[in-house]
Design a protein around this motif. Structure first.
Motif, mmCIF file in Angstrom:
data_model
loop_
_atom_site.group_PDB
_atom_site.id
_atom_site.type_symbol
_atom_site.label_atom_id
_atom_site.label_comp_id
_atom_site.label_asym_id
_atom_site.label_seq_id
_atom_site.Cartn_x
_atom_site.Cartn_y
_atom_site.Cartn_z
ATOM 1 N N ARG A 58 0.875 -1.181 0.000
ATOM 2 C CA ARG A 58 0.000 0.000 0.000
ATOM 3 C C ARG A 58 0.914 1.234 0.000
ATOM 4 N N LYS A 59 1.140 1.758 -1.186
ATOM 5 C CA LYS A 59 2.137 2.819 -1.355
ATOM 6 C C LYS A 59 1.695 4.182 -0.841
ATOM 7 N N ASN A 60 0.428 4.328 -0.502
ATOM 8 C CA ASN A 60 -0.044 5.611 0.043
ATOM 9 C C ASN A 60 0.025 5.666 1.562
ATOM 10 N N GLU A 61 0.432 4.576 2.187
ATOM 11 C CA GLU A 61 0.582 4.574 3.647
ATOM 12 C C GLU A 61 1.736 5.495 4.043
ATOM 13 N N VAL A 62 1.549 6.210 5.141
ATOM 14 C CA VAL A 62 2.574 7.137 5.633
ATOM 15 C C VAL A 62 3.894 6.400 5.879
ATOM 16 N N ILE A 63 3.810 5.206 6.433
ATOM 17 C CA ILE A 63 5.027 4.424 6.722
ATOM 18 C C ILE A 63 5.839 4.230 5.446
ATOM 19 N N ASP A 75 13.388 -7.495 -3.406
ATOM 20 C CA ASP A 75 12.134 -8.147 -3.032
ATOM 21 C C ASP A 75 12.146 -8.540 -1.560
ATOM 22 N N THR A 76 13.276 -9.042 -1.096
ATOM 23 C CA THR A 76 13.399 -9.441 0.310
ATOM 24 C C THR A 76 13.217 -8.241 1.230
ATOM 25 N N GLU A 77 13.787 -7.107 0.886
ATOM 26 C CA GLU A 77 13.637 -5.898 1.709
ATOM 27 C C GLU A 77 12.180 -5.420 1.734
ATOM 28 N N ILE A 78 11.496 -5.547 0.602
ATOM 29 C CA ILE A 78 10.082 -5.150 0.541
ATOM 30 C C ILE A 78 9.248 -6.074 1.416
ATOM 31 N N ILE A 79 9.504 -7.381 1.324
ATOM 32 C CA ILE A 79 8.787 -8.351 2.159
ATOM 33 C C ILE A 79 9.052 -8.072 3.630
ATOM 34 N N ASN A 80 10.298 -7.821 3.982
ATOM 35 C CA ASN A 80 10.634 -7.522 5.376
ATOM 36 C C ASN A 80 9.939 -6.249 5.855
ATOM 37 N N ALA A 81 9.815 -5.255 4.976
ATOM 38 C CA ALA A 81 9.109 -4.021 5.345
ATOM 39 C C ALA A 81 7.649 -4.330 5.671
ATOM 40 N N MET A 82 7.024 -5.227 4.887
ATOM 41 C CA MET A 82 5.627 -5.587 5.140
ATOM 42 C C MET A 82 5.488 -6.429 6.412
ATOM 43 N N VAL A 83 6.468 -7.281 6.678
ATOM 44 C CA VAL A 83 6.434 -8.078 7.911
ATOM 45 C C VAL A 83 6.535 -7.159 9.121
ATOM 46 N N GLU A 84 7.438 -6.187 9.054
ATOM 47 C CA GLU A 84 7.643 -5.256 10.168
ATOM 48 C C GLU A 84 6.504 -4.251 10.301
ATOM 49 N N ASN A 85 5.845 -3.954 9.179
ATOM 50 C CA ASN A 85 4.768 -2.954 9.151
ATOM 51 C C ASN A 85 3.580 -3.529 8.385
ATOM 52 N N PRO A 86 2.796 -4.406 9.006
ATOM 53 C CA PRO A 86 1.720 -5.077 8.277
ATOM 54 C C PRO A 86 0.661 -4.138 7.691
ATOM 55 N N LYS A 87 0.612 -2.893 8.147
ATOM 56 C CA LYS A 87 -0.309 -1.921 7.544
ATOM 57 C C LYS A 87 0.013 -1.702 6.070
ATOM 58 N N LEU A 88 1.231 -2.041 5.669
ATOM 59 C CA LEU A 88 1.641 -1.855 4.280
ATOM 60 C C LEU A 88 1.044 -2.893 3.335
ATOM 61 N N ILE A 89 0.455 -3.950 3.874
ATOM 62 C CA ILE A 89 -0.050 -5.042 3.043
ATOM 63 C C ILE A 89 -1.438 -4.693 2.492
ATOM 64 N N GLU A 90 -1.575 -4.804 1.168
ATOM 65 C CA GLU A 90 -2.890 -4.609 0.540
ATOM 66 C C GLU A 90 -3.889 -5.588 1.124
ATOM 67 N N ARG A 91 -5.150 -5.200 1.128
ATOM 68 C CA ARG A 91 -6.170 -6.069 1.675
ATOM 69 C C ARG A 91 -7.486 -5.831 0.953
ATOM 70 N N PRO A 92 -8.360 -6.812 1.045
ATOM 71 C CA PRO A 92 -8.161 -8.137 1.618
ATOM 72 C C PRO A 92 -7.452 -9.052 0.634
ATOM 73 N N ILE A 93 -6.799 -10.056 1.155
ATOM 74 C CA ILE A 93 -6.216 -11.106 0.319
ATOM 75 C C ILE A 93 -7.027 -12.366 0.596
#
Length: 113
Positions: A58-63, A75-93
């Motif tokens: 979710r590229k519009n999130e402040v984080i 890709d690994t850094e992006i995945i780690n960013a989503m793990v650390e900041n789950p608000k970044l994950i698009e939803r629903p999946i």
């Protein structure tokens, strides 16, 4: 079993949940903000979705804007960013076996249930 990665504060996620409830099929609700996903779980979802990790952000999130935007990330850094900041994950999946969709729009869910 069908799984929905759900955020109750999101109207699209709530609508996706309604679609599943109305389908009459069994499903599991995963509240990913409360039960954070591991990097492996996120990689598995991305693989089933057949997308790149950046497409799940979710590229519009402040984080994202404050910490990651305009940076060159693996890709690994992006995945780690989503793990650390789950608000970044698009939803629903929604995952149904070897098929998955991001429910945006929520009607896409109908294609895999």
């Amino acid at each position: 079993m069908i799984k929905i990665y759900h955020n109750n504060r999101c109207s699209k996620s709530r609508f996706g949940l309604k679609i599943l409830e109305n389908s009459g099929k069994e499903f599991e609700i995963i509240k990913y903000l409360e039960n954070m996903l591991s990097a492996k779980a996120l990689k598995d979802i991305i693989t089933i979705l057949k997308i790149k990790p950046i497409d799940l952000v979710r590229k519009n999130e402040v984080i994202w804007k404050e910490n990651y935007k305009n940076k060159t990330l693996t890709d690994t850094e992006i995945i780690n960013a989503m793990v650390e900041n789950p608000k970044l994950i698009e939803r629903p999946i929604i995952v149904n076996g070897n098929k998955a969709v991001i429910g945006r729009p929520p009607e896409l869910i109908l294609d895999i249930i």
